[in-house]
Design an enzyme around this catalytic site. Structure first.
Site, PDB file in Angstrom:
ATOM      1  N   ASP A 159       1.151  -1.594   0.143  1.00 13.55           N
ATOM      2  CA  ASP A 159      -0.150   0.281  -0.314  1.00 13.55           C
ATOM      3  C   ASP A 159       0.999   1.389   0.041  1.00 13.55           C
ATOM      4  O   ASP A 159       1.987   1.312   0.837  1.00 13.55           O
ATOM      5  CB  ASP A 159      -0.867  -0.370   1.477  1.00 13.55           C
ATOM      6  CG  ASP A 159      -2.112   1.065   1.046  1.00 13.55           C
ATOM      7  OD1 ASP A 159      -2.799   1.412   0.656  1.00 13.55           O
ATOM      8  OD2 ASP A 159      -1.783   1.867   2.371  1.00 13.55           O
ATOM      9  N   GLU A 194       1.984  -0.120  -4.996  1.00 20.15           N
ATOM     10  CA  GLU A 194       0.866   1.269  -5.332  1.00 20.15           C
ATOM     11  C   GLU A 194       1.039   2.115  -5.835  1.00 20.15           C
ATOM     12  O   GLU A 194       1.801   2.646  -5.077  1.00 20.15           O
ATOM     13  CB  GLU A 194      -0.237   1.196  -4.342  1.00 20.15           C
ATOM     14  CG  GLU A 194      -1.626   2.394  -4.330  1.00 20.15           C
ATOM     15  CD  GLU A 194      -2.030   2.009  -3.313  1.00 20.15           C
ATOM     16  OE1 GLU A 194      -2.919   3.428  -3.389  1.00 20.15           O
ATOM     17  OE2 GLU A 194      -1.703   2.265  -2.368  1.00 20.15           O
ATOM     18  N   ASP A 224     -10.759   2.110  -4.927  1.00 14.32           N
ATOM     19  CA  ASP A 224     -10.265   4.061  -4.114  1.00 14.32           C
ATOM     20  C   ASP A 224     -10.822   4.539  -5.548  1.00 14.32           C
ATOM     21  O   ASP A 224     -10.489   6.262  -5.031  1.00 14.32           O
ATOM     22  CB  ASP A 224      -8.921   4.465  -4.544  1.00 14.32           C
ATOM     23  CG  ASP A 224      -8.411   3.384  -2.636  1.00 14.32           C
ATOM     24  OD1 ASP A 224      -8.634   3.425  -2.267  1.00 14.32           O
ATOM     25  OD2 ASP A 224      -7.065   2.790  -2.968  1.00 14.32           O
TER      26      ASP A 224
END
Length: 623
Positions: A345, A374, A448
């Site tokens: 992340d 990410e 997201d």
């Protein structure tokens, strides 16, 4: 001037397309009009952190009657980013050729923007897992996929358990103005296991799970204990059984590693004393105290993007690095439990020292496991915290979330600007090393972002609050019908691009939703759009049956007037997709090599041309 002086995407001018392994000999060739009377041409190239080196080119003969060729070879022997342009000397002085933004040379003078070409040079030892090439990923938000019905035990009493699966997650603030994210729909490991056959029918060979560790919110990005699964999801035994069952079907599992911050309600920080008297918040003698940066102990501390519930850790702290990446650390434990990789992340907020250690831990424990980052921008030239990152040079990530591709696909399917689409796709393909490009996570929607169908036809939610998003969350029947057509178009393009398509759970059945939490509703098992579902299954079959989608090259045939056509080729096998964003049918005249081939998506007849219906795509195959 009609002469193409240089095109970095054409092997005539640059012998190796795109990124190259360190030590690769690359021949650079420029073509100049004879009228320039060039008496010296120079390849000016520098490593990202170095000075320019000037490589004088040699005259290599004529190109036709009016142009001449200048060439030089270069062999960058150290991984990194290199930047180059060409300097040309003539009796009239010196001029320079720069990148026009599409790989083609242009002469820039004075105050004009002078864009250099990028050459990515990666480690010669860079190898990525073969099992992901040509595959399909599927992202699951664990609480919202499928509730097995197994009785939940050990669940904290401050959680709200819901069974109104047809409704949206709660999002309104409580009486104290806080959004608690404490409502749960009960999706669990056993539920995912029960749906493995469903995923197999889609052609999925890799599941990416949003966080599964114990945490006190439904999104679980505020980890409470990295060594325990969340009780609502099931036990570690349940998780190991899920991994085993998935492996028997040829499906691998990747976990979300949220390592830049913890929850304030955690074993490590323990702000509310849920875990006894320990934790960094309660004692400077805590083994976790040095993980965090306190400004005024204990209530003022560094937190992720200012969210006090997410105290940020110091990822360079030796004890933290050891905890995560050392022997018997978090990364190793879950790889041994059965997972096949990690997605890190907010990767651009992690320091190199941590990512380096994470890669070593992953590859040491399971050599063919994948490490995914990410990153929302071009990961090959990303700068964060004032430093150029080296994510894709062969010593850190295997691949990243391909947001540049996602944005390009969505924009093309929504607005139909084919020229811009082709330019953006080729820019990424040119910059990314092939080992990474071939397994890039090509999503078009995630937890997201807006759901794909909403992003394609819904009104923009930028600058809109959650009140507005909830009110407009459901598309009109007319918009939804158009959205289905455009999602079929977008997904066909997505599945044909270099890399690995990733389906966000529920997109394949037409689920709608704006941003968090409206994109995180419970999977609508009782109301599936079968037209979309069958389309996704067909795309899955195409990927499984055509090896050219594993490592095949990409070449755009055309990109104009709302229509983009590109081919994927590897050896004797090729596929050609023609994507028509126009709201009327078109008749596409085929290059000779694609005439009288087979159309495999819609069953269209192919002669010297093929009919492509409005807002749809056809896929031709040969070899």
């Amino acid at each position: 001037m009609d002469v193409t002086v240089f095109n970095s995407r054409d092997r005539y001018f640059k012998s190796e397309f795109g990124a190259v392994a360190e030590g690769t000999c690359v021949r650079f060739r420029i073509v100049l009009p004879r009228s320039f009377m060039c008496n010296d041409a120079v390849l000016c190239i520098r490593r990202d952190d170095g000075d320019f080196e000037y490589n004088h080119m040699f005259w290599a003969g004529m190109s036709g009657e009016d142009c001449e060729i200048w060439e030089v070879e270069a062999s960058p022997d150290e991984a990194g980013l290199y930047w180059y342009y060409f300097s040309i000397q003539s009796p009239w002085g010196q001029t320079s050729a720069y990148n026009d933004g599409n790989g083609v040379a242009r002469f820039a003078e004075g105050e004009e923007v002078k864009k250099l070409w990028q050459l990515t040079v990666y480690s010669k030892d860079f190898k990525t897992p073969d099992w992901l090439k040509g595959g399909i990923m599927y992202q699951i938000f664990p609480d919202r996929f499928y509730n097995s019905g197994k009785k939940k035990t050990g669940v904290p009493t401050d959680r709200i358990l819901r069974n109104d699966y047809e409704n949206l997650p709660y999002w309104r603030p409580d009486e104290n103005g806080k959004v608690l994210n404490n409502d749960y729909f009960g999706g669990d490991f056993r539920g995912i296991e029960k749906k493995l056959d469903y995923l197999s029918e889609l052609g999925v060979n890799c599941i990416y799970l949003n966080p599964v560790f114990e945490a006190h919110s439904n999104h679980r990005y505020n980890t409470a204990d990295y060594f325990k699964t969340d009780p609502l999801l099931g036990s570690e035994e349940d998780f190991r059984k899920l991994c085993d069952s998935a492996h028997k079907r040829g499906i691998r599992i990747i976990l979300d590693g949220v390592f830049s911050h913890t929850g304030d309600d955690s074993v490590y920080f323990n702000k509310y004393r849920r875990y006894g008297d320990g934790g960094a918040y309660n004692s400077k003698k805590s083994p976790y105290y040095k993980w965090y940066d306190f400004w005024d102990y204990p209530d003022s501390y560094r937190s992720w993007w200012g969210f006090e519930t997410l105290p940020e850790v110091n990822e360079e702290n030796p004890s933290y690095i050891k905890f995560m990446t050392g022997r018997d650390g978090v990364i190793e434990k879950w790889l041994k439990a059965g997972i096949d990789g990690w997605r890190l992340d907010v990767a651009d907020e992690l320091p190199d020292v941590f990512i380096d250690a994470a890669r070593k831990a992953v590859k040491r424990t399971k050599s063919d496991a994948v490490l995914l980052g990410e990153v929302w921008e071009d990961a090959s030239n990303k700068i964060s915290y004032g430093e150029r990152r080296r994510f894709l040079l062969g010593k850190q990530f295997d691949n990243v979330m391909n947001y540049p591709f996602a944005n390009s696909v969505i924009e093309f399917a929504r607005f139909g600007i084919a020229e811009k689409f082709a330019q953006e796709i080729m820019a990424v393909v040119e910059n990314y090393p092939a080992p990474a490009m071939n397994i890039m996570m090509n999503h078009i929607g995630t937890h997201d972002t807006e759901r794909a169908i909403t992003a394609l036809v819904g009104e923009s939610c930028e600058g809109r609050d959650r009140e507005w998003q909830e009110k407009h969350n459901t598309l009109s029947k007319r918009a939804y019908k158009k959205g289905v057509a455009l999602l079929k178009l977008a997904s066909a393009v997505q599945f044909m691009l270099p890399g690995v398509p990733c389906i966000y759970y529920g997109d394949e059945i037409g689920m709608q939703g704006y941003k968090d939490p409206f994109n995180r509703a419970y999977f609508n098992w009782d109301n599936q759009n079968t037209e979309l579902l069958e389309h996704y299954k067909k795309l899955g079959k195409i990927r499984k049956e055509h090896a050219c989608l594993k490592e095949g090259t990409i070449n755009f045939i055309s990109s104009m007037l709302g229509c983009a056509a590109f081919e994927r080729t590897d050896g004797g096998q090729s596929l050609l997709i023609i994507a028509n964003r126009n709201e009327e049918d078109i008749s596409y005249n085929l290059p000779e090599r694609w005439q009288n081939t087979t159309e495999i998506l819609l069953g269209k007849k192919v002669t010297y041309k093929v009919k492509v219906p409005a807002m749809s795509a056809v896929i031709l195959a040969k070899g």
